[in-house]
Write a protein that holds these residues in place. Sequence first.
Motif, PDB file in Angstrom:
ATOM      1  N   LEU A  85     -23.247  27.055   2.444  1.00 24.84           N
ATOM      2  CA  LEU A  85     -22.331  28.100   2.022  1.00 24.84           C
ATOM      3  C   LEU A  85     -22.892  29.331   1.590  1.00 24.84           C
ATOM      4  CD1 LEU A  85     -19.895  25.700  -0.293  1.00 24.84           C
ATOM      5  CD2 LEU A  85     -19.489  26.451   2.136  1.00 24.84           C
ATOM      6  N   ASN A  86     -24.304  29.248   1.552  1.00 25.93           N
ATOM      7  CA  ASN A  86     -24.938  30.494   1.228  1.00 25.93           C
ATOM      8  C   ASN A  86     -24.858  31.449   2.476  1.00 25.93           C
ATOM      9  OD1 ASN A  86     -27.147  32.509   0.817  1.00 25.93           O
ATOM     10  ND2 ASN A  86     -28.403  30.942  -0.285  1.00 25.93           N
ATOM     11  N   PRO A  87     -24.311  32.673   2.151  1.00 24.34           N
ATOM     12  CA  PRO A  87     -24.144  33.658   3.380  1.00 24.34           C
ATOM     13  C   PRO A  87     -25.179  34.094   3.897  1.00 24.34           C
ATOM     14  CG  PRO A  87     -23.371  34.635   1.282  1.00 24.34           C
ATOM     15  CD  PRO A  87     -23.639  33.117   0.826  1.00 24.34           C
ATOM     16  N   VAL A  88     -26.126  34.324   2.974  1.00 24.29           N
ATOM     17  CA  VAL A  88     -27.407  35.105   3.328  1.00 24.29           C
ATOM     18  C   VAL A  88     -28.336  34.042   4.202  1.00 24.29           C
ATOM     19  CG1 VAL A  88     -29.768  35.991   2.428  1.00 24.29           C
ATOM     20  CG2 VAL A  88     -27.554  36.457   1.079  1.00 24.29           C
ATOM     21  N   SER A 129     -16.271  22.326  10.389  1.00 20.90           N
ATOM     22  CA  SER A 129     -15.904  22.580  11.606  1.00 20.90           C
ATOM     23  C   SER A 129     -15.599  24.073  11.853  1.00 20.90           C
ATOM     24  CB  SER A 129     -14.465  22.026  11.857  1.00 20.90           C
ATOM     25  OG  SER A 129     -14.358  20.728  11.825  1.00 20.90           O
ATOM     26  N   LEU A 130     -15.217  24.887  10.985  1.00 20.22           N
ATOM     27  CA  LEU A 130     -15.228  26.392  10.762  1.00 20.22           C
ATOM     28  C   LEU A 130     -16.428  26.926  11.045  1.00 20.22           C
ATOM     29  CD1 LEU A 130     -13.769  29.148  10.824  1.00 20.22           C
ATOM     30  CD2 LEU A 130     -13.586  29.007   8.335  1.00 20.22           C
ATOM     31  N   LEU A 131     -17.509  26.535  10.241  1.00 20.25           N
ATOM     32  CA  LEU A 131     -18.795  27.087  10.431  1.00 20.25           C
ATOM     33  C   LEU A 131     -19.545  26.791  11.887  1.00 20.25           C
ATOM     34  CD1 LEU A 131     -20.419  26.194   6.790  1.00 20.25           C
ATOM     35  CD2 LEU A 131     -19.541  28.412   7.690  1.00 20.25           C
ATOM     36  N   LEU A 132     -19.506  25.730  12.205  1.00 19.23           N
ATOM     37  CA  LEU A 132     -19.831  25.167  13.531  1.00 19.23           C
ATOM     38  C   LEU A 132     -19.026  26.084  14.503  1.00 19.23           C
ATOM     39  CD1 LEU A 132     -20.153  21.337  13.462  1.00 19.23           C
ATOM     40  CD2 LEU A 132     -21.960  22.957  14.003  1.00 19.23           C
ATOM     41  N   PHE A 133     -17.934  26.527  14.572  1.00 25.61           N
ATOM     42  CA  PHE A 133     -17.124  27.034  15.609  1.00 25.61           C
ATOM     43  C   PHE A 133     -17.568  28.635  15.568  1.00 25.61           C
ATOM     44  CE2 PHE A 133     -13.688  29.691  17.141  1.00 25.61           C
ATOM     45  CZ  PHE A 133     -13.458  28.844  18.371  1.00 25.61           C
ATOM     46  N   THR A 134     -17.889  29.207  14.343  1.00 28.92           N
ATOM     47  CA  THR A 134     -18.603  30.449  14.189  1.00 28.92           C
ATOM     48  C   THR A 134     -19.684  30.573  14.926  1.00 28.92           C
ATOM     49  OG1 THR A 134     -17.102  30.703  12.085  1.00 28.92           O
ATOM     50  CG2 THR A 134     -18.750  32.201  12.534  1.00 28.92           C
ATOM     51  N   LEU A 135     -20.535  29.391  14.459  1.00 25.08           N
ATOM     52  CA  LEU A 135     -22.243  29.625  15.136  1.00 25.08           C
ATOM     53  C   LEU A 135     -22.057  29.686  16.492  1.00 25.08           C
ATOM     54  CD1 LEU A 135     -25.195  29.446  14.662  1.00 25.08           C
ATOM     55  CD2 LEU A 135     -24.997  26.904  14.610  1.00 25.08           C
ATOM     56  N   LEU A 136     -21.264  28.562  17.168  1.00 27.97           N
ATOM     57  CA  LEU A 136     -21.431  28.417  18.532  1.00 27.97           C
ATOM     58  C   LEU A 136     -20.774  29.594  19.216  1.00 27.97           C
ATOM     59  CD1 LEU A 136     -20.614  24.613  18.618  1.00 27.97           C
ATOM     60  CD2 LEU A 136     -23.045  25.789  18.582  1.00 27.97           C
ATOM     61  N   THR A 137     -19.527  30.210  18.671  1.00 25.86           N
ATOM     62  CA  THR A 137     -19.145  31.326  19.291  1.00 25.86           C
ATOM     63  C   THR A 137     -20.077  32.580  19.358  1.00 25.86           C
ATOM     64  OG1 THR A 137     -16.808  30.595  18.669  1.00 25.86           O
ATOM     65  CG2 THR A 137     -16.995  32.702  19.174  1.00 25.86           C
ATOM     66  N   GLU A 138     -20.704  32.770  18.160  1.00 29.92           N
ATOM     67  CA  GLU A 138     -21.457  33.952  18.134  1.00 29.92           C
ATOM     68  C   GLU A 138     -22.766  33.628  19.104  1.00 29.92           C
ATOM     69  OE1 GLU A 138     -22.344  36.189  14.551  1.00 29.92           O
ATOM     70  OE2 GLU A 138     -20.392  35.382  13.254  1.00 29.92           O
ATOM     71  N   VAL A 139     -23.315  32.465  18.911  1.00 32.86           N
ATOM     72  CA  VAL A 139     -24.447  32.459  19.996  1.00 32.86           C
ATOM     73  C   VAL A 139     -23.886  32.465  21.451  1.00 32.86           C
ATOM     74  CG1 VAL A 139     -26.024  30.531  20.545  1.00 32.86           C
ATOM     75  CG2 VAL A 139     -25.813  30.788  18.041  1.00 32.86           C
TER      76      VAL A 139
END
Length: 264
Positions: A85-88, A129-139
């Motif tokens: 949850l740490n955005p940095v 799930s949201l964090l994973l989807f965000t990571l994989l999409t951006e990558v």
Amino acid sequence: MGVGEKIGWDLGCLVDVEVEEGLRIAMERKYPAVEILGDESLSDMGLRGLWPWEEQLWNVVKPMLASFRFKAYHAPFAGLNFLTLNPVLRETTLEQIKCAINTASEMDLSPVIIHPGVAREGMDERVVSLLLFTLLTEVADYAAERQVKVAVECCEHFANISMLQHSIAQIDSPYLGVCLDINEEMAKLNGMDTESLSNFIREIGDKIFHVRFHGMTLEQSNSLNYENIAQTLLEVDYPGAFIFRDEKTSESSEQLADNIYKVG
């Protein structure tokens, strides 16, 4: 193309061996493949790598890469975690993955291997799930932009390989796939034997970008039949390398390669 034409070393597992020295030995042994560790965080343990931003050293290494057919690059991972949850820290993690993709593009390395991260115990599954989807999409988007394939390793949150398969399937990108680290521990954790792991390989098919046989040794009898698994990978036209882990630079590596050349 048989297994013997795809065999390589995970140079990051060669204890107290610099990347340049590992490449030199691999060249002498005529290995067609290598995997370079992009993280120097574990150098105090003897595990040497090459940070993406070390331009001077890359200039030394670049000419040595020409003789290898397969050249994978493992992005930095120690101390990084996108499932926080740490955005940095999330931003830093993504930044270093992108930096590794840039280096891979410039040095003609593929795929770039990344870790999925670890969610804290009890974290809301919807947030994960949201964090994973965000990571994989951006990558995946950045990998497409740079024309470099990225393979997500079956470790950490994706130690359960069915979860890895599900998450990768959600992202429609030819640049995002799977790094299978095949070993006894992974098979046991997923309740798999040779047959079920081979079936999984057939299911996921062209999403397998990179394979490591880290559980195979000459000294022990394994429950997994690595020859059959390698044959299955050839049957599904797996395009990548077969990377082995060897913590020494002894003759055992050559013996291991000779033992596998008969496959395919």
